[in-house]
Write a protein that holds these residues in place. Structure first.
Motif, mmCIF file in Angstrom:
data_model
loop_
_atom_site.group_PDB
_atom_site.id
_atom_site.type_symbol
_atom_site.label_atom_id
_atom_site.label_comp_id
_atom_site.label_asym_id
_atom_site.label_seq_id
_atom_site.Cartn_x
_atom_site.Cartn_y
_atom_site.Cartn_z
ATOM 1 N N SER A 12 0.840 -1.191 0.000
ATOM 2 C CA SER A 12 0.000 0.000 0.000
ATOM 3 C C SER A 12 0.880 1.248 0.000
ATOM 4 O O SER A 12 1.992 1.229 0.532
ATOM 5 C CB SER A 12 -0.877 -0.014 1.258
ATOM 6 O OG SER A 12 -1.277 1.285 1.589
ATOM 7 N N PRO A 13 0.390 2.351 -0.543
ATOM 8 C CA PRO A 13 1.146 3.609 -0.411
ATOM 9 C C PRO A 13 1.341 4.008 1.054
ATOM 10 O O PRO A 13 2.188 4.840 1.359
ATOM 11 C CB PRO A 13 0.291 4.631 -1.171
ATOM 12 C CG PRO A 13 -1.027 3.978 -1.409
ATOM 13 C CD PRO A 13 -0.808 2.501 -1.374
ATOM 14 N N LEU A 14 0.575 3.398 1.956
ATOM 15 C CA LEU A 14 0.685 3.703 3.387
ATOM 16 C C LEU A 14 1.497 2.654 4.143
ATOM 17 O O LEU A 14 1.513 2.639 5.379
ATOM 18 C CB LEU A 14 -0.722 3.811 3.993
ATOM 19 C CG LEU A 14 -1.539 4.977 3.440
ATOM 20 C CD1 LEU A 14 -3.010 4.839 3.786
ATOM 21 C CD2 LEU A 14 -0.989 6.290 3.985
ATOM 22 N N HIS A 15 2.200 1.791 3.410
ATOM 23 C CA HIS A 15 2.917 0.680 4.045
ATOM 24 C C HIS A 15 3.840 1.145 5.175
ATOM 25 O O HIS A 15 3.827 0.596 6.276
ATOM 26 C CB HIS A 15 3.725 -0.076 2.992
ATOM 27 C CG HIS A 15 4.521 -1.202 3.560
ATOM 28 N ND1 HIS A 15 3.988 -2.453 3.780
ATOM 29 C CD2 HIS A 15 5.803 -1.263 4.007
ATOM 30 C CE1 HIS A 15 4.907 -3.231 4.321
ATOM 31 N NE2 HIS A 15 6.029 -2.534 4.465
ATOM 32 N N ASP A 16 4.643 2.162 4.888
ATOM 33 C CA ASP A 16 5.616 2.596 5.899
ATOM 34 C C ASP A 16 4.930 3.190 7.128
ATOM 35 O O ASP A 16 5.454 3.096 8.240
ATOM 36 C CB ASP A 16 6.591 3.619 5.301
ATOM 37 C CG ASP A 16 7.504 2.978 4.258
ATOM 38 O OD1 ASP A 16 7.523 1.730 4.165
ATOM 39 O OD2 ASP A 16 8.185 3.731 3.530
ATOM 40 N N GLU A 17 3.745 3.793 6.935
ATOM 41 C CA GLU A 17 2.977 4.301 8.082
ATOM 42 C C GLU A 17 2.556 3.131 8.976
ATOM 43 O O GLU A 17 2.638 3.208 10.202
ATOM 44 C CB GLU A 17 1.727 5.050 7.606
ATOM 45 C CG GLU A 17 2.018 6.229 6.705
ATOM 46 C CD GLU A 17 2.863 7.292 7.402
ATOM 47 O OE1 GLU A 17 2.402 7.850 8.411
ATOM 48 O OE2 GLU A 17 4.000 7.533 6.926
ATOM 49 N N HIS A 18 2.092 2.065 8.350
ATOM 50 C CA HIS A 18 1.639 0.903 9.130
ATOM 51 C C HIS A 18 2.789 0.290 9.918
ATOM 52 O O HIS A 18 2.645 -0.044 11.095
ATOM 53 C CB HIS A 18 1.020 -0.149 8.204
ATOM 54 C CG HIS A 18 -0.088 0.370 7.359
ATOM 55 N ND1 HIS A 18 -1.043 1.232 7.852
ATOM 56 C CD2 HIS A 18 -0.398 0.170 6.054
ATOM 57 C CE1 HIS A 18 -1.889 1.525 6.877
ATOM 58 N NE2 HIS A 18 -1.519 0.906 5.781
ATOM 59 N N VAL A 19 3.936 0.152 9.252
ATOM 60 C CA VAL A 19 5.093 -0.441 9.924
ATOM 61 C C VAL A 19 5.509 0.447 11.100
ATOM 62 O O VAL A 19 5.776 -0.041 12.202
ATOM 63 C CB VAL A 19 6.248 -0.634 8.924
ATOM 64 C CG1 VAL A 19 7.531 -1.043 9.643
ATOM 65 C CG2 VAL A 19 5.857 -1.688 7.878
ATOM 66 N N ALA A 20 5.500 1.762 10.881
ATOM 67 C CA ALA A 20 5.888 2.685 11.952
ATOM 68 C C ALA A 20 4.912 2.632 13.122
ATOM 69 O O ALA A 20 5.295 2.862 14.274
ATOM 70 C CB ALA A 20 5.984 4.112 11.401
#
Lengths: 383, 124
Positions: A12-20
């Motif tokens: 997702s374009p929000l992948h790094d947000e989720h991981v963070a």
């Protein structure tokens, strides 16, 4: 028990947000999506009592544009899509010629000649292919916007307040499509601006709560996600994953493609015959009509019902439903309901045991657990 | 997120842990608890039950899924964690401590992994 992740899954374009945010990520329909951030029950409860923020960028978006867009969709889908007013949405389905469900969809009419179809991630490519095949004779352009489009949803009783409080998200009567945010009705949409650029805001969702879905270009998704989270924190907004989304939709009695709906199931089997409009003036022979007419007139072989467990052990997808020693059906979705505190499930059963209150059992891994038939949905939000 | 498994415990490939002792203690690892999500229901053997290493002796149910509990040891159940049965969230919150599941008078063990071996397995 431990799910493997695979580098081939789309992020997702929000992948790094989720991981963070510490999310547990899970493969889902070719995507790697957040299953939960901390506690799935806490996320579920937040949506029921305050609000949850979902990344639904895996969903498919298909743009349908052209002078014949409305007539084409009347032909390709089972609903009367030409009758949907601009800036309104409709829940509908695309069926095969034999009446089997290819996918369930929400269609948003953005202008007289312009629609957006939202398809399940697992079916998006199939739906696009089917639609393309059905365009013969229609002056219409299709475009698969799925990978370029992000979708975030704010769901819960505080959702409207959160959107009003979100920095950078503003109304603009020049582009809205005629509706003010405060006047936006359920299953309607409007355009707003986020940081100056247009976004589409629909008052739709898949949780049984009030809420909004917001579409925008993938490269602007992180900014919107952060703005919504920041604005929502005072209202109790938490990021919520696919686990909560599934338990929320189950409590709300909403079908999930692959569980309640599939190619062997017609809308009538699923208790959703109301989405089929057999007599559409401009489309006397839409795809699947002949089979659906026959099915509408036939006695059903099976009925989708709600069941509530009377023990603690939950019925799950695929478990047999029993009446005495006889198998009378199959569970399609089931889980312990966080809101009700008892196991709930949806199941297809034979019509003779489908009446409300009928005592049945579910074979839960070799042991018959008592259940009874109840009306759907299990949960209805207070209004 | 899962931390390192405690070095003083032994483990199964099905994500149970085993603390040797008289009686021994059995639980599930934080890897298992994280994978299940919020646990809402535990079905455990009764005190006095004879259990066999490798056999299914219970169920652990979460909102999202259900998992079987495999016994790491053979022996007699001498205690079950009633507090965890009453509030299974303790298994998510403290799987190696207050979220223990069984105490067993052990007559034999199945194939067990060291913390190092288990960490390698869980990281795969």
């Amino acid at each position: 028990m431990i799910q493997e992740t695979n580098v081939s899954e789309t992020r997702s374009p929000l992948h790094d947000e989720h991981v963070a945010l510490g999310a547990t990520m899970t493969p889902f329909a070719g995507w790697l999506m957040p299953l939960r951030y901390s506690s799935d029950i806490a996320e579920h409860t937040a949506v029921r009592t305050a609000a949850g923020l979902f990344d639904l960028s895996h969903m498919g978006e298909i743009a349908v544009h052209g002078p014949d867009a409305a007539a084409f969709l009347d032909h390709a889908l089972v609903g009367a899509i030409s009758q949907v007013a601009p800036m309104r949405a409709k829940y509908t389905m695309i069926c095969a010629a034999d009446g089997g469900i290819i996918d369930d969809l929400v269609v948003y009419r953005l202008a007289d000649d312009d629609y957006m179809i939202v398809a399940n991630a697992s079916n998006a490519a199939t739906v696009y292919g089917e639609l393309v095949e059905r365009t013969a004779g229609f002056s219409v352009d299709l475009r698969d916007d799925s990978s370029a489009t992000a979708l975030v949803a704010v769901q819960g009783p505080r959702a409207a307040e959160i959107l009003r409080a979100t920095a950078g998200l503003v109304e603009d009567a020049q582009i809205s499509g005629g509706t003010a945010f405060d006047a936006l009705r359920y299953y309607a949409c409007l355009r707003m601006r986020f940081e100056g650029q247009p976004v589409l805001v629909g008052r739709t969702g898949y949780t049984g709560e009030d809420g909004y879905e917001i579409w925008l270009e993938a490269d602007r998704a992180v900014a919107l996600w952060r703005a919504l989270l920041a604005a929502g924190q005072p209202f109790g907004l938490v990021p919520a994953g696919l686990a909560a989304r599934d338990s929320l939709r189950l409590e709300a009695g909403m079908p999930l493609y692959g569980n309640e709906l599939d190619r062997t199931t017609t809308p009538y089997d699923a208790g959703l015959g109301r989405v089929v409009v057999l007599d559409k003036p401009g489309s006397p022979d839409f795809v699947g009509r002949a089979a659906l007419v026959a099915r509408a007139e036939a006695e059903p072989h099976r009925v989708l019902v709600g069941i509530v467990g009377e023990s603690r052990r939950a019925a799950r997808h695929g478990y047999p439903v029993l009446s005495g020693a006889d198998v009378v059906g199959t569970v399609t979705s089931g889980a312990p309901s966080p809101t009700l505190g008892v196991p709930v499930a949806m199941a297809y059963v034979t019509p003779d045991v489908a009446a409300e209150g009928t005592p049945l059992a579910v074979d839960v891994r070799g042991r018959a657990e008592p259940v009874r038939v109840v009306p759907l949905p299990f949960y209805r939000r207070p209004r | 997120m899962s931390g390192q498994p405690p070095a003083d415990l032994q483990y199964t490939v099905e994500h149970e842990w085993y603390a040797a002792g008289a009686p021994a203690t059995v639980g599930i690892t934080d890897v298992a608890a994280d994978a299940l999500g919020d646990i809402v229901y535990l079905e455990l053997p009764a005190v006095g039950d004879e259990i066999a290493a490798g056999a299914v002796v219970g169920e652990i149910e979460s909102t999202k899924s259900v998992s079987e509990l495999f016994s790491p040891v053979s022996g007699t159940v001498v205690a079950v964690n009633q507090a965890a049965i009453d509030d299974p969230a303790v298994v998510n919150g403290d799987p190696y401590g207050a979220g223990w599941l069984l105490k067993v008078d052990v007559t034999g063990t199945g194939q067990l992994l060291s913390a190092e071996e288990y960490a390698a397995l869980a990281a795969r």
